[in-house]
Design an enzyme around this catalytic site. Sequence first.
Site, PDB file in Angstrom:
ATOM      1  CD  GLU A 102       6.921   1.587 -26.755  1.00 20.25           C
ATOM      2  OE1 GLU A 102       7.202   0.446 -26.324  1.00 20.25           O
ATOM      3  OE2 GLU A 102       5.901   2.209 -26.410  1.00 20.25           O
ATOM      4  CG  ASP A 103       7.063  -2.567 -28.456  1.00 19.68           C
ATOM      5  OD1 ASP A 103       6.715  -1.373 -28.350  1.00 19.68           O
ATOM      6  OD2 ASP A 103       6.279  -3.511 -28.264  1.00 19.68           O
ATOM      7  CG  ASP A 106       0.663   1.372 -34.856  1.00 20.69           C
ATOM      8  OD1 ASP A 106       1.072   0.930 -35.928  1.00 20.69           O
ATOM      9  OD2 ASP A 106      -0.537   1.342 -34.542  1.00 20.69           O
ATOM     10  CG  PHE A 155      -0.446  -6.906 -36.310  1.00 18.77           C
ATOM     11  CD1 PHE A 155      -0.580  -5.846 -35.424  1.00 18.77           C
ATOM     12  CD2 PHE A 155      -0.301  -8.192 -35.803  1.00 18.77           C
ATOM     13  CE1 PHE A 155      -0.583  -6.067 -34.053  1.00 18.77           C
ATOM     14  CE2 PHE A 155      -0.307  -8.413 -34.433  1.00 18.77           C
ATOM     15  CZ  PHE A 155      -0.446  -7.354 -33.560  1.00 18.77           C
ATOM     16  NE  ARG A 168       4.070  -9.905 -24.714  1.00 18.00           N
ATOM     17  CZ  ARG A 168       3.662  -8.688 -25.052  1.00 18.00           C
ATOM     18  NH1 ARG A 168       4.411  -7.919 -25.795  1.00 18.00           N
ATOM     19  NH2 ARG A 168       2.492  -8.245 -24.639  1.00 18.00           N
TER      20      ARG A 168
HETATM   21  P1  IMP Z   1       0.661   3.483 -30.668  1.00 17.10           P
HETATM   22  O1  IMP Z   1       0.137   4.176 -29.444  1.00 17.10           O
HETATM   23  O2  IMP Z   1      -0.391   3.395 -31.730  1.00 17.10           O
HETATM   24  O3  IMP Z   1       1.925   4.090 -31.191  1.00 17.10           O
HETATM   25  O4  IMP Z   1       0.909   1.978 -30.264  1.00 17.10           O
HETATM   26  C1  IMP Z   1       2.095   1.550 -29.751  1.00 17.10           C
HETATM   27  C2  IMP Z   1       1.970   0.178 -29.138  1.00 17.10           C
HETATM   28  O5  IMP Z   1       1.101  -0.643 -29.916  1.00 17.10           O
HETATM   29  C3  IMP Z   1       3.301  -0.533 -29.125  1.00 17.10           C
HETATM   30  O6  IMP Z   1       4.008  -0.266 -27.958  1.00 17.10           O
HETATM   31  C4  IMP Z   1       2.900  -1.981 -29.274  1.00 17.10           C
HETATM   32  O7  IMP Z   1       2.691  -2.539 -28.006  1.00 17.10           O
HETATM   33  C5  IMP Z   1       1.611  -1.939 -30.048  1.00 17.10           C
HETATM   34  N1  IMP Z   1       1.787  -2.248 -31.498  1.00 17.10           N
HETATM   35  C6  IMP Z   1       1.742  -1.370 -32.525  1.00 17.10           C
HETATM   36  N2  IMP Z   1       1.925  -1.976 -33.710  1.00 17.10           N
HETATM   37  C7  IMP Z   1       2.102  -3.283 -33.424  1.00 17.10           C
HETATM   38  C8  IMP Z   1       2.355  -4.452 -34.259  1.00 17.10           C
HETATM   39  O8  IMP Z   1       2.462  -4.426 -35.502  1.00 17.10           O
HETATM   40  N3  IMP Z   1       2.491  -5.628 -33.581  1.00 17.10           N
HETATM   41  C9  IMP Z   1       2.386  -5.730 -32.232  1.00 17.10           C
HETATM   42  N4  IMP Z   1       2.152  -4.675 -31.432  1.00 17.10           N
HETATM   43  C10 IMP Z   1       2.012  -3.462 -32.018  1.00 17.10           C
HETATM   44 MG    MG Z   2       4.990  -1.295 -26.437  1.00 21.50          MG
END
Ligand code: IMP
Ligand code: MG
Length: 179
Positions: A102-103, A106, A155, A168
């Site tokens: 995963e990237d 959050d 962010f 990206r």
């Molecule tokens: P979560 O479900 O809140 O953990 O969100 C995860 C997803 O939100 C990641 O896979 C990203 O695609 C996106 N995301 C969360 N933070 C960022 C950020 O700072 N920049 C860009 N995408 C983000």
């Molecule tokens: Mg992602």
Amino acid sequence: MNTIHIKDKSFTTFITEEKILKEVTRVAAEINRDLKGSEPLFLSVLNGSFMFTADLMKNIDIPCDISFVKLASYCGDSSTGKVKELVGLNEDITGRTVVIVEDIIDTGITMQRLIKTLKARNPKEIRIATLLVKPDKLQVELDIDYVAMNIPNDFIVGYGLDYDGKGRNYRDIYTIVNK
Ligand code: IMP
Ligand code: MG
């Protein structure tokens, strides 16, 4: 320092490609050591993890498979909380060691949902490898096995990560300036 502009926002260099690759290489070495002999299936979560997956896999030297799935939950620059379905998983993961690539984690909601979906398919074990974690935003209990870098609650874009589909392509990671 380099500044980029995407739509209404500006971003400045935050983590250089050199630092990213150093940490990604370290994570790959940990995985090579831990999962030797288990022939894992790496499951790359598109779109955000495409660069991380490529650089990680170039440093994985144990027998393995790689597959790509989609599970988007993000809209603009704040988490929507809504999670979409998993698409693209055609492999039988029964009895296998699966490494989710995963990237960024959050809130962790996306990852929690993905793990639940995968567990229903009876893998032997699920591990998480993520490029980034925002520890202060984590809302759920997650056992994260491999982390390249922890970052503050800002962010970011670049190295696969986007703001509304843009950014990206950059090789460094940039953080937002005018919040
Ligand atoms: P979560 O479900 O809140 O953990 O969100 C995860 C997803 O939100 C990641 O896979 C990203 O695609 C996106 N995301 C969360 N933070 C960022 C950020 O700072 N920049 C860009 N995408 C983000
Ligand atoms: Mg992602």
